[in-house]
Design a protein around this motif. Structure first.
Motif, PDB file in Angstrom:
ATOM      1  N   ALA A  56    -112.975  54.566 -40.453  1.00  0.00           N
ATOM      2  CA  ALA A  56    -111.582  54.107 -40.444  1.00  0.00           C
ATOM      3  C   ALA A  56    -111.491  52.688 -39.879  1.00  0.00           C
ATOM      4  O   ALA A  56    -110.772  51.832 -40.411  1.00  0.00           O
ATOM      5  CB  ALA A  56    -110.721  55.065 -39.624  1.00  0.00           C
ATOM      6  N   PRO A 124    -117.312  52.307 -46.329  1.00  0.00           N
ATOM      7  CA  PRO A 124    -116.051  51.964 -45.642  1.00  0.00           C
ATOM      8  C   PRO A 124    -115.632  50.509 -45.874  1.00  0.00           C
ATOM      9  O   PRO A 124    -114.435  50.216 -45.954  1.00  0.00           O
ATOM     10  CB  PRO A 124    -116.365  52.216 -44.163  1.00  0.00           C
ATOM     11  CG  PRO A 124    -117.470  53.216 -44.183  1.00  0.00           C
ATOM     12  CD  PRO A 124    -118.311  52.839 -45.374  1.00  0.00           C
ATOM     13  N   HIS A 139    -103.761  49.687 -41.654  1.00  0.00           N
ATOM     14  CA  HIS A 139    -103.501  51.029 -41.146  1.00  0.00           C
ATOM     15  C   HIS A 139    -103.592  52.074 -42.261  1.00  0.00           C
ATOM     16  O   HIS A 139    -104.087  53.182 -42.067  1.00  0.00           O
ATOM     17  CB  HIS A 139    -102.125  51.081 -40.462  1.00  0.00           C
ATOM     18  CG  HIS A 139    -101.806  52.430 -39.915  1.00  0.00           C
ATOM     19  ND1 HIS A 139    -100.649  53.104 -40.231  1.00  0.00           N
ATOM     20  CD2 HIS A 139    -102.507  53.246 -39.103  1.00  0.00           C
ATOM     21  CE1 HIS A 139    -100.655  54.278 -39.624  1.00  0.00           C
ATOM     22  NE2 HIS A 139    -101.769  54.390 -38.925  1.00  0.00           N
ATOM     23  N   ALA A 142    -107.136  52.704 -43.043  1.00  0.00           N
ATOM     24  CA  ALA A 142    -107.746  53.533 -41.989  1.00  0.00           C
ATOM     25  C   ALA A 142    -107.392  55.003 -42.169  1.00  0.00           C
ATOM     26  O   ALA A 142    -108.244  55.878 -42.026  1.00  0.00           O
ATOM     27  CB  ALA A 142    -107.294  53.038 -40.614  1.00  0.00           C
ATOM     28  N   VAL A 143    -106.152  55.281 -42.477  1.00  0.00           N
ATOM     29  CA  VAL A 143    -105.747  56.688 -42.585  1.00  0.00           C
ATOM     30  C   VAL A 143    -106.453  57.335 -43.770  1.00  0.00           C
ATOM     31  O   VAL A 143    -106.936  58.482 -43.689  1.00  0.00           O
ATOM     32  CB  VAL A 143    -104.199  56.814 -42.626  1.00  0.00           C
ATOM     33  CG1 VAL A 143    -103.628  56.749 -44.003  1.00  0.00           C
ATOM     34  CG2 VAL A 143    -103.740  58.081 -41.936  1.00  0.00           C
ATOM     35  N   ALA A 145    -109.347  56.399 -45.046  1.00  0.00           N
ATOM     36  CA  ALA A 145    -110.780  56.497 -44.747  1.00  0.00           C
ATOM     37  C   ALA A 145    -111.058  57.652 -43.784  1.00  0.00           C
ATOM     38  O   ALA A 145    -112.030  58.393 -43.954  1.00  0.00           O
ATOM     39  CB  ALA A 145    -111.298  55.184 -44.166  1.00  0.00           C
ATOM     40  N   ALA A 146    -110.200  57.816 -42.779  1.00  0.00           N
ATOM     41  CA  ALA A 146    -110.394  58.915 -41.825  1.00  0.00           C
ATOM     42  C   ALA A 146    -110.256  60.249 -42.542  1.00  0.00           C
ATOM     43  O   ALA A 146    -111.090  61.157 -42.387  1.00  0.00           O
ATOM     44  CB  ALA A 146    -109.386  58.805 -40.680  1.00  0.00           C
ATOM     45  N   SER A 149    -113.198  61.069 -44.646  1.00  0.00           N
ATOM     46  CA  SER A 149    -114.438  61.442 -43.964  1.00  0.00           C
ATOM     47  C   SER A 149    -114.547  62.955 -43.782  1.00  0.00           C
ATOM     48  O   SER A 149    -115.612  63.461 -43.464  1.00  0.00           O
ATOM     49  CB  SER A 149    -114.531  60.735 -42.603  1.00  0.00           C
ATOM     50  OG  SER A 149    -113.661  61.336 -41.671  1.00  0.00           O
ATOM     51  N   CYS A 179    -106.275  62.950 -37.528  1.00  0.00           N
ATOM     52  CA  CYS A 179    -106.539  61.877 -38.493  1.00  0.00           C
ATOM     53  C   CYS A 179    -105.578  60.702 -38.256  1.00  0.00           C
ATOM     54  O   CYS A 179    -105.996  59.540 -38.260  1.00  0.00           O
ATOM     55  CB  CYS A 179    -106.276  62.404 -39.893  1.00  0.00           C
ATOM     56  SG  CYS A 179    -107.680  62.446 -40.938  1.00  0.00           S
ATOM     57  N   ALA A 183    -106.658  56.993 -37.048  1.00  0.00           N
ATOM     58  CA  ALA A 183    -106.340  55.847 -37.910  1.00  0.00           C
ATOM     59  C   ALA A 183    -105.538  54.805 -37.135  1.00  0.00           C
ATOM     60  O   ALA A 183    -105.759  53.599 -37.298  1.00  0.00           O
ATOM     61  CB  ALA A 183    -105.564  56.320 -39.138  1.00  0.00           C
ATOM     62  N   ALA A 186    -107.995  53.024 -34.935  1.00  0.00           N
ATOM     63  CA  ALA A 186    -108.828  52.150 -35.762  1.00  0.00           C
ATOM     64  C   ALA A 186    -108.055  50.895 -36.173  1.00  0.00           C
ATOM     65  O   ALA A 186    -108.580  49.780 -36.112  1.00  0.00           O
ATOM     66  CB  ALA A 186    -109.311  52.902 -37.000  1.00  0.00           C
TER      67      ALA A 186
END
Lengths: 222, 266
Positions: A56, A124, A139, A142-143, A145-146, A149, A179, A183, A186
């Motif tokens: 993230a 990523p 942001h 990041a959300v 990507a988290a 995962s 999550c 995020a 991150a």
């Protein structure tokens, strides 16, 4: 930003090869560490707090400052000691960039004046660049990507352990607030120097990935 | 408690290593040990007080000049303990390595209730050699783990080679789940630049991983520190020291890992 654009990027059906990877779960199932739904939950929580946070943070940073993608890519090399995981991450980054080419164009800062856009990078970083190309914010990168995962390992859990898919998706719903928190953390750090970005490691995923890579027969690539 | 320890090792003109600075403050005391005939110097960390306890702020600075060889060990495990309500205990280690540094201390034990952070930053110059070991035991026997965080950055020739963070305890989500340590209560890592002389015994709980830059990481996870030692010790102890037996050549405090005391416990 467009909410629908975020959904397109975060969709598990994005043809970027994610279905071929269990995110380390197959090795832990074989080692007997993951047997049931409770184990899958513990696995996903740990993965989200470690690799998920790192993914993230690097997706957010790549989205925020695409021109630094090569430094960020080297930062992920330093955070991914297992060669098998570096290979898996780069394979997924390549597949994502290939899928992304027909969706959005990469930020201008990434494409050299003469020549073609880079095709080789960790997943990523590719994710963050694609998010920037799609007009999303750090942001949002990041959300997604988290969240991403955990989803690959969750669907792998259904196949590897024959678990109830409803129950497994219930775990993902339970993890959603975490999550969001990861995020936000991150995204807050997306302007930090590369060395200061999150580096949370997962020793068993590293060890498991190296053993998994030597198997002759396996269901997932990683 | 605040303390600073400094060690500077330089090559002497007879092919050996001299310690031009060897300075410590309780609880971080440093003593030169071993013979002076070989090419390298050995220093042991000797605790001068219990801990680290919450609120402690300890700093260790090591410099190894070109051509010098330094080995750092400790006489006992480092036992992070709870203390009065205070900020986390902190150990900051900074090493500059142009010669050879072998950092082989006893484990850090995160006793229940502790709150500790070790922050390590190592700069290895091009051509420098490093063996950097960190062992962590999550709680004393049959107790829950305290909170401990290890933040490690190892750089080589100006580039970051290895960047790793590990958190255990109540505040580290999922640390005891099967993605991080599973049922393991001990974990050890060794980063070697340019690589290891020894080899890793085959084990499901350990792996040898060539890094993207120069160097190799060995990681081992086990139910307790014995499995971690069985995997990592053969990589870290030179063949000369291990020849003619195994346990017998280890110093007496290595024989009973679980009996380790806090640094400095009299």
């Amino acid at each position: 930003m467009s909410l629908a654009t975020l959904l397109v990027l975060a969709d598990g059906r994005l043809p970027a090869g994610g279905h071929a990877h269990s995110g380390g779960l197959e090795a832990q199932v074989a080692a007997g560490r993951v047997k049931d739904l409770a184990d899958v939950y513990a696995f996903l929580r740990g993965k989200l707090a470690t690799g998920g946070l790192v993914a993230a943070a690097f997706a957010a940073a790549a989205c925020a400052r695409p021109a630094e993608w090569a430094e960020l890519d080297a930062g992920l090399d330093a955070r991914t000691p297992a060669p098998a995981l570096r290979k898996a991450s780069r394979a997924q980054g390549r597949a994502l960039l290939r899928a992304g080419r027909s969706m959005w164009s990469l930020p201008a800062a990434v494409v050299p004046a003469s020549g073609t856009a880079p095709r080789e990078m960790h997943q990523p970083v590719a994710f963050g660049l694609l998010a920037a190309g799609a007009g999303l914010r750090p942001h949002e990168a990041a959300v997604a990507a988290a969240h991403g995962s955990t989803t690959g390992s969750a669907s792998a859990a259904v196949r590897l352990l024959g678990l109830d898919p409803f129950a497994v998706h219930g775990l993902l719903a339970r993890l959603a607030p975490e999550c969001d928190r990861i995020a936000a953390d991150a995204a807050n750090r997306s302007a930090d120097p590369v060395d200061d970005l999150p580096a949370a490691g997962s020793p068993l995923l590293d060890i498991g990935a190296e053993h998994h890579a030597t198997w002759e027969v396996r269901l997932f690539a990683s | 408690m605040r303390a600073l320890a400094q060690v500077v090792a330089e090559a002497d003109d007879r092919g050996g290593t001299r310690l031009t600075v060897l300075r410590g403050e309780s609880p971080l005391l440093v003593r030169r040990t071993g013979g002076r005939s070989g090419p390298g110097a050995t220093v042991h960390l000797v605790g001068g007080a219990a801990g680290p306890l919450r609120g402690d702020d300890l700093r260790m600075e090591i410099t190894v000049g070109a051509g010098a060889a330094l080995t750092v060990r400790s006489v006992a495990a480092q036992l992070a303990l709870p203390g009065r309500p205070a900020p986390p205990s902190r150990l900051t280690i900074h090493a500059e390595v142009a010669g050879t540094l072998r950092w082989l201390p006893e484990p850090l034990i995160a006793a229940a209730g502790c709150d500790h952070c070790t922050e390590t930053r190592v700069e290895v110059a091009e051509g420098g050699e490093l063996l950097w070991r960190d062992d962590l035991v999550c709680g004393r026997h049959a107790e829950p783990s305290g909170d401990a965080r290890l933040e490690t950055t190892i750089r080589y020739a100006g580039r970051t080679l290895y960047r790793h963070a590990l958190g255990v305890g109540r505040h580290a989500d999922g640390w005891d789940g099967p993605a991080v340590l599973g049922g393991g209560r001990a974990v050890g890592t060794v980063v070697a630049v340019p690589g290891f002389a020894g080899s890793l015994p085959a084990s499901a709980g350990a792996a040898l991983m060539p890094l993207a830059g120069p160097g190799v990481l060995a990681t081992a996870v086990g139910p307790d520190i014995r499995q971690v030692r069985a995997a990592l010790d053969p990589l870290c102890e030179p063949v000369e020291e291990a020849r003619g037996g195994n346990e017998s050549t280890l110093p007496p405090w290595r024989a009973e890992p679980q009996a380790a005391t806090a640094i400095g416990t009299p």
